[in-house]
Design a protein around this motif. Sequence first.
Motif, PDB file in Angstrom:
ATOM      1  N   PRO A 169     -31.681  -5.532  43.583  1.00 24.92           N
ATOM      2  CA  PRO A 169     -32.556  -4.393  43.901  1.00 24.92           C
ATOM      3  C   PRO A 169     -34.023  -4.772  44.023  1.00 24.92           C
ATOM      4  O   PRO A 169     -34.793  -4.072  44.687  1.00 24.92           O
ATOM      5  N   ARG A 170     -34.426  -5.867  43.391  1.00 31.02           N
ATOM      6  CA  ARG A 170     -35.834  -6.273  43.411  1.00 31.02           C
ATOM      7  C   ARG A 170     -36.146  -7.299  44.496  1.00 31.02           C
ATOM      8  O   ARG A 170     -37.279  -7.777  44.580  1.00 31.02           O
ATOM      9  N   SER A 171     -35.172  -7.680  45.307  1.00 29.24           N
ATOM     10  CA  SER A 171     -35.420  -8.631  46.393  1.00 29.24           C
ATOM     11  C   SER A 171     -34.422  -8.354  47.498  1.00 29.24           C
ATOM     12  O   SER A 171     -33.626  -7.426  47.424  1.00 29.24           O
ATOM     13  N   SER A 172     -34.457  -9.187  48.528  1.00 30.51           N
ATOM     14  CA  SER A 172     -33.533  -9.009  49.658  1.00 30.51           C
ATOM     15  C   SER A 172     -32.294  -9.889  49.541  1.00 30.51           C
ATOM     16  O   SER A 172     -31.412  -9.819  50.384  1.00 30.51           O
ATOM     17  N   LYS A 173     -32.215 -10.705  48.497  1.00 33.11           N
ATOM     18  CA  LYS A 173     -31.125 -11.670  48.379  1.00 33.11           C
ATOM     19  C   LYS A 173     -29.795 -10.982  48.114  1.00 33.11           C
ATOM     20  O   LYS A 173     -29.712  -9.996  47.397  1.00 33.11           O
ATOM     21  N   VAL A 174     -28.741 -11.568  48.713  1.00 29.67           N
ATOM     22  CA  VAL A 174     -27.379 -11.061  48.576  1.00 29.67           C
ATOM     23  C   VAL A 174     -26.543 -12.123  47.874  1.00 29.67           C
ATOM     24  O   VAL A 174     -26.660 -13.318  48.167  1.00 29.67           O
ATOM     25  N   TYR A 175     -25.676 -11.654  46.967  1.00 31.41           N
ATOM     26  CA  TYR A 175     -24.833 -12.565  46.185  1.00 31.41           C
ATOM     27  C   TYR A 175     -23.368 -12.203  46.416  1.00 31.41           C
ATOM     28  O   TYR A 175     -22.990 -11.034  46.363  1.00 31.41           O
ATOM     29  N   GLN A 187     -25.294 -17.399  47.563  1.00 38.04           N
ATOM     30  CA  GLN A 187     -26.516 -16.614  47.745  1.00 38.04           C
ATOM     31  C   GLN A 187     -26.963 -16.675  49.206  1.00 38.04           C
ATOM     32  O   GLN A 187     -27.032 -17.744  49.813  1.00 38.04           O
ATOM     33  N   PHE A 188     -27.244 -15.494  49.774  1.00 38.24           N
ATOM     34  CA  PHE A 188     -27.758 -15.383  51.131  1.00 38.24           C
ATOM     35  C   PHE A 188     -29.161 -14.781  51.080  1.00 38.24           C
ATOM     36  O   PHE A 188     -29.485 -14.016  50.161  1.00 38.24           O
ATOM     37  N   ALA A 189     -29.957 -15.087  52.082  1.00 34.63           N
ATOM     38  CA  ALA A 189     -31.349 -14.627  52.088  1.00 34.63           C
ATOM     39  C   ALA A 189     -31.457 -13.119  52.234  1.00 34.63           C
ATOM     40  O   ALA A 189     -32.392 -12.501  51.743  1.00 34.63           O
ATOM     41  N   SER A 190     -30.489 -12.506  52.927  1.00 35.13           N
ATOM     42  CA  SER A 190     -30.540 -11.069  53.170  1.00 35.13           C
ATOM     43  C   SER A 190     -29.159 -10.600  53.629  1.00 35.13           C
ATOM     44  O   SER A 190     -28.261 -11.414  53.893  1.00 35.13           O
ATOM     45  N   VAL A 191     -29.015  -9.289  53.735  1.00 32.23           N
ATOM     46  CA  VAL A 191     -27.769  -8.729  54.268  1.00 32.23           C
ATOM     47  C   VAL A 191     -27.572  -9.174  55.709  1.00 32.23           C
ATOM     48  O   VAL A 191     -26.455  -9.497  56.134  1.00 32.23           O
ATOM     49  N   LYS A 192     -28.638  -9.215  56.474  1.00 32.16           N
ATOM     50  CA  LYS A 192     -28.558  -9.648  57.868  1.00 32.16           C
ATOM     51  C   LYS A 192     -28.096 -11.090  57.964  1.00 32.16           C
ATOM     52  O   LYS A 192     -27.256 -11.443  58.800  1.00 32.16           O
ATOM     53  N   ALA A 193     -28.637 -11.952  57.092  1.00 33.17           N
ATOM     54  CA  ALA A 193     -28.228 -13.356  57.102  1.00 33.17           C
ATOM     55  C   ALA A 193     -26.758 -13.487  56.722  1.00 33.17           C
ATOM     56  O   ALA A 193     -26.020 -14.300  57.301  1.00 33.17           O
ATOM     57  N   PHE A 194     -26.311 -12.699  55.766  1.00 33.69           N
ATOM     58  CA  PHE A 194     -24.894 -12.729  55.381  1.00 33.69           C
ATOM     59  C   PHE A 194     -24.012 -12.256  56.527  1.00 33.69           C
ATOM     60  O   PHE A 194     -22.963 -12.840  56.800  1.00 33.69           O
ATOM     61  N   GLY A 214     -13.121 -11.138  37.363  1.00 35.34           N
ATOM     62  CA  GLY A 214     -13.091  -9.731  37.730  1.00 35.34           C
ATOM     63  C   GLY A 214     -14.348  -9.299  38.463  1.00 35.34           C
ATOM     64  O   GLY A 214     -15.091 -10.103  39.028  1.00 35.34           O
ATOM     65  N   SER A 215     -14.595  -7.992  38.454  1.00 32.52           N
ATOM     66  CA  SER A 215     -15.752  -7.440  39.170  1.00 32.52           C
ATOM     67  C   SER A 215     -16.938  -7.186  38.254  1.00 32.52           C
ATOM     68  O   SER A 215     -17.891  -6.543  38.656  1.00 32.52           O
ATOM     69  N   GLY A 216     -16.873  -7.691  37.007  1.00 32.69           N
ATOM     70  CA  GLY A 216     -17.958  -7.455  36.055  1.00 32.69           C
ATOM     71  C   GLY A 216     -19.143  -8.354  36.280  1.00 32.69           C
ATOM     72  O   GLY A 216     -19.417  -9.270  35.479  1.00 32.69           O
ATOM     73  N   VAL A 217     -19.873  -8.123  37.367  1.00 29.61           N
ATOM     74  CA  VAL A 217     -21.066  -8.910  37.678  1.00 29.61           C
ATOM     75  C   VAL A 217     -22.174  -7.964  38.138  1.00 29.61           C
ATOM     76  O   VAL A 217     -21.912  -6.881  38.666  1.00 29.61           O
ATOM     77  N   ALA A 218     -23.422  -8.374  37.910  1.00 31.53           N
ATOM     78  CA  ALA A 218     -24.575  -7.593  38.349  1.00 31.53           C
ATOM     79  C   ALA A 218     -25.776  -8.513  38.459  1.00 31.53           C
ATOM     80  O   ALA A 218     -25.835  -9.572  37.807  1.00 31.53           O
ATOM     81  N   VAL A 219     -26.723  -8.121  39.302  1.00 28.84           N
ATOM     82  CA  VAL A 219     -27.990  -8.837  39.445  1.00 28.84           C
ATOM     83  C   VAL A 219     -29.101  -7.841  39.184  1.00 28.84           C
ATOM     84  O   VAL A 219     -29.138  -6.759  39.781  1.00 28.84           O
ATOM     85  N   TYR A 220     -30.014  -8.210  38.269  1.00 33.88           N
ATOM     86  CA  TYR A 220     -31.077  -7.289  37.879  1.00 33.88           C
ATOM     87  C   TYR A 220     -32.320  -8.069  37.488  1.00 33.88           C
ATOM     88  O   TYR A 220     -32.286  -8.908  36.573  1.00 33.88           O
ATOM     89  N   ASN A 221     -33.408  -7.799  38.210  1.00 34.66           N
ATOM     90  CA  ASN A 221     -34.723  -8.351  37.864  1.00 34.66           C
ATOM     91  C   ASN A 221     -34.715  -9.880  37.770  1.00 34.66           C
ATOM     92  O   ASN A 221     -35.299 -10.469  36.863  1.00 34.66           O
ATOM     93  N   GLY A 222     -34.020 -10.525  38.702  1.00 37.01           N
ATOM     94  CA  GLY A 222     -34.010 -11.980  38.749  1.00 37.01           C
ATOM     95  C   GLY A 222     -32.980 -12.645  37.869  1.00 37.01           C
ATOM     96  O   GLY A 222     -32.943 -13.876  37.780  1.00 37.01           O
TER      97      GLY A 222
END
Length: 398
Positions: A169-175, A187-194, A214-222
């Motif tokens: 949420p704090r950047s454009s990076k996609v995981y 890791q991708f630079a953005s949704v467009k790059a992915f 499983g699906s228990g993953v999240a990205v928050y504030n770096g």
Amino acid sequence: MKPVLILLLLSTGWTLCRAQVYHQALMDYLENRLLAVEGHVHLYQEQWRHHQAEVQDLRKQSTETMEALRQQHHALSEDLAAAAAGVERVEGDMDTVESQTSPRACAKEADRVVEQGVWSQEESRGDQDEGWEEIPSRVSDCVEIISSIRSVKILKRVGAPKGVWLRDPRSSKVYVFNGTAGDTVYQFASVKAFTKSPGGAGARSIRLPSAWRGSGVAVYNGYLYYVQQGADVRVVKYDLLSGEPADAAILPVESRSVVYGLNPETLADVAVDDHGLWLLYAGGESEANINLAKMDPVTLDIEHIWETPCPRDKSEAAFVACGSVYVVYNTRLPSRSRVQCVFDVNDKVASEEAPLFYFPRRYGAHASLKYNAEERQVYSWDDGYQILYRMNAKKKLS
């Protein structure tokens, strides 16, 4: 001399007579053979004319049949187009009816179970009638709830049938977490790059110190938060900038208790919304409902715990938005996913306004749903397809 001459003449005459008879017999034989050949030729000609007539009849019948088939195919195509249009209208009507008459069995007022992190184990298990005090939620009020799906965008299909993808949420990076377990994140630079990367090429691989499951993953504030299973179940905090683990905490989860009945790989789910970090889990096999916990994203301490009214049975995934958890249900044979249980930690969502809605019919069942508060979008993984759901919101009742 006369007798000899007479004998010679008689012999010659006899020879000529015999030759004439032989020649006549040969001519008769040849004539008979020619007549037989002419008969066969005539028969073959008759048969050829008969077969030619049959071929012409067959050709005519084939032409008529093909023309009839073309007409039937055209009529069938028109019928199929009309049926498809009718099905589309019926599905639209079903979506309208379902949005207005969705079952509300799980939408109840929040029955909050609070537990202060600084309490001792004995105090937390004490008699509720003796000194038990309900601790107010530390989650600030939020004035909006998700009301419906505004639009759907299918980006691509890459990877295993199950997985997770989400944006910081704090950047454009996609995981991207491909599969149900592993120690590598892409890791991708953005949704467009992915979206434009063929087969996931061009991604940066991040090797984690331990495996996620499983699906228990999240990205928050770096920071990357993921659930690790071993002798116990814990959440690991990983610093994406330094590439080092920052912290870890053991979760109140049994190693055999899954949070979602239809996704047995997920023992606990980590979610992020406007207010920070959340944990969805099952306290034990005997507990029928999903538990929700508010976590401190810095220390990983559990600040509050709520027992939601949302059953684990037939649940496939969930997401948290604005302090409310939305649990999505399906069937053992994938059908239409639906939000059938909503729980608001602030008691601002009454059962009559709970936004219970169906997802558009897609490929199978959701392996993961990750809400991005900045975009008001849900990142979904469905049978290997990466899908974006843009959500509508409305104000909560005051």
